[in-house]
Design an enzyme around this catalytic site. Structure first.
Site, mmCIF file in Angstrom:
data_model
loop_
_atom_site.group_PDB
_atom_site.id
_atom_site.type_symbol
_atom_site.label_atom_id
_atom_site.label_comp_id
_atom_site.label_asym_id
_atom_site.label_seq_id
_atom_site.Cartn_x
_atom_site.Cartn_y
_atom_site.Cartn_z
ATOM 1 N N CYS A 12 6.546 10.951 1.199
ATOM 2 C CA CYS A 12 7.315 10.887 -0.044
ATOM 3 C C CYS A 12 6.703 11.850 -1.056
ATOM 4 O O CYS A 12 5.605 12.375 -0.858
ATOM 5 C CB CYS A 12 7.318 9.464 -0.593
ATOM 6 N N GLU A 131 -1.328 -0.668 -4.619
ATOM 7 C CA GLU A 131 -0.477 -0.381 -5.782
ATOM 8 C C GLU A 131 -0.315 -1.615 -6.659
ATOM 9 O O GLU A 131 -0.384 -1.529 -7.890
ATOM 10 C CB GLU A 131 0.898 0.114 -5.329
ATOM 11 N N THR A 167 6.671 0.003 -5.729
ATOM 12 C CA THR A 167 7.652 1.059 -5.459
ATOM 13 C C THR A 167 8.179 1.048 -4.029
ATOM 14 O O THR A 167 9.329 1.421 -3.789
ATOM 15 C CB THR A 167 7.052 2.448 -5.745
ATOM 16 N N CYS A 195 11.359 2.599 -5.418
ATOM 17 C CA CYS A 195 11.495 4.050 -5.291
ATOM 18 C C CYS A 195 12.787 4.390 -4.554
ATOM 19 O O CYS A 195 13.030 3.895 -3.446
ATOM 20 C CB CYS A 195 10.296 4.613 -4.535
ATOM 21 N N SER A 223 -0.370 0.532 7.263
ATOM 22 C CA SER A 223 0.617 1.017 6.296
ATOM 23 C C SER A 223 1.758 0.016 6.159
ATOM 24 O O SER A 223 2.508 -0.223 7.110
ATOM 25 C CB SER A 223 1.172 2.377 6.748
ATOM 26 N N SER A 224 1.907 -0.562 4.965
ATOM 27 C CA SER A 224 2.992 -1.523 4.743
ATOM 28 C C SER A 224 4.345 -0.828 4.814
ATOM 29 O O SER A 224 5.339 -1.415 5.254
ATOM 30 C CB SER A 224 2.820 -2.222 3.392
ATOM 31 N N ASN A 225 4.394 0.434 4.392
ATOM 32 C CA ASN A 225 5.639 1.197 4.455
ATOM 33 C C ASN A 225 6.090 1.379 5.905
ATOM 34 O O ASN A 225 7.273 1.220 6.230
ATOM 35 C CB ASN A 225 5.441 2.552 3.780
ATOM 36 N N SER A 266 3.696 7.981 5.012
ATOM 37 C CA SER A 266 2.298 8.382 5.175
ATOM 38 C C SER A 266 2.083 9.291 6.383
ATOM 39 O O SER A 266 0.941 9.553 6.758
ATOM 40 C CB SER A 266 1.415 7.131 5.329
#
Length: 283
Positions: A12, A131, A167, A195, A223-225, A266
């Protein structure tokens, strides 16, 4: 057989900005100390380490390890940090390069402003996520973190409330919690800080997962994303596999007419290309 790299994949803008900043700093300095992992991707962190980046666990610094920053050049990652820690780091380190995502910085300022006005701060997000920890640090660590609509009924009473989001939270999750909160507290001030790049990525992931026989999702296990994207992709394509490196791939997965390769916010594009080359070499 086709091997297709997702055209919508790649870090991102916040992560890209952080990487540009740290690479520019490393080109000038022999060593920089990062507060936590800049990007939840082992291969990318190894590349940066080779350029001179060292990493210290942010929790270690917060729990009495500030002296380890003395006379060091310190990098703040895109997740951002709390107000108190930010001041402590600036007072201790030789220099600070702030890689906080501009979107995250804006949320920090909003939280700080409304906290000073006496608002209860509600954050839709994951407790303990870097975050979220940083955001809460802009309201004296008094934010209440919510993960599901079911938690709303247990919220303590407050005359004034501000609702924001981590986000990277899925927007449909934020909207579901927002709806529940407005039912019990209709005067809650809501700011949808999810986001849009992340929201669009979710929609693109659904489409890409459905367009291929097998999907390889590249991203860090921490990575949570990546976890959210994996769940989204798996719903559309049961033959979705979450990997961190080419060595995780099992040949039996690749019996297909089309194989898609994608990544999280990421995952750098160079890594996706290397995975593509590896898959083509063994099929």
């Amino acid at each position: 057989m086709q091997v297709i790299v997702d055209a919508n994949a790649g870090p991102c803008s916040g992560v890209k900005r952080a990487l540009r900043l740290i690479e520019a700093q490393l080109a000038q300095d022999e060593e920089i100390l990062a507060l936590g992992s800049i990007i939840h991707n082992k291969a990318e962190m190894e590349r940066l380490a080779g350029m001179g980046l060292t990493t210290i666990d942010q929790a270690v610094v917060e729990e009495g390890g500030l002296d380890r920053l003395r006379d060091k050049k310190v990098f703040v990652r895109s997740h951002g940090i709390g107000k108190k820690l930010d001041q402590q780091v600036r007072d201790t380190a030789l220099a600070v390069c702030d890689g906080t995502c501009p979107n995250v910085r804006a949320i920090q300022k909003t939280i700080e402003r409304y906290h000073q006005r006496g608002y209860q701060i509600l954050i839709v997000g994951t407790p303990g996520h870097a975050e979220v920890v940083g955001l809460s640090g802009h309201c004296d660590d008094q934010a209440i973190v919510i993960q599901s609509p079911e938690e709303v009924a247990a919220l303590p009473f407050a005359e004034k409330r501000l609702l924001v989001a981590q986000t990277t939270v899925a927007r449909n999750k934020f909207l579901a919690i927002q709806e529940k909160i407005l039912q019990i507290a209709p005067h809650t001030l809501v700011q949808d800080t999810t986001c849009r790049q992340v929201s669009n990525r979710h929609a693109n992931m659904r489409n890409f997962a459905a367009s291929v026989d097998v999907l390889l999702l590249v991203g860090g296990k921490n990575s949570s994303n990546t976890r959210v994207l994996f769940e989204i992709a798996k719903q559309r394509n049961p033959r979705t596999f979450w990997i961190e490196a080419a060595t995780d791939i099992e040949r039996d997965w690749l019996i297909a007419d089309s194989i898609g390769i994608t990544g999280s916010a990421s995952t750098p594009l160079w890594q996706l290309q290397k995975i593509k080359e590896y898959v083509e070499s063994i099929t």
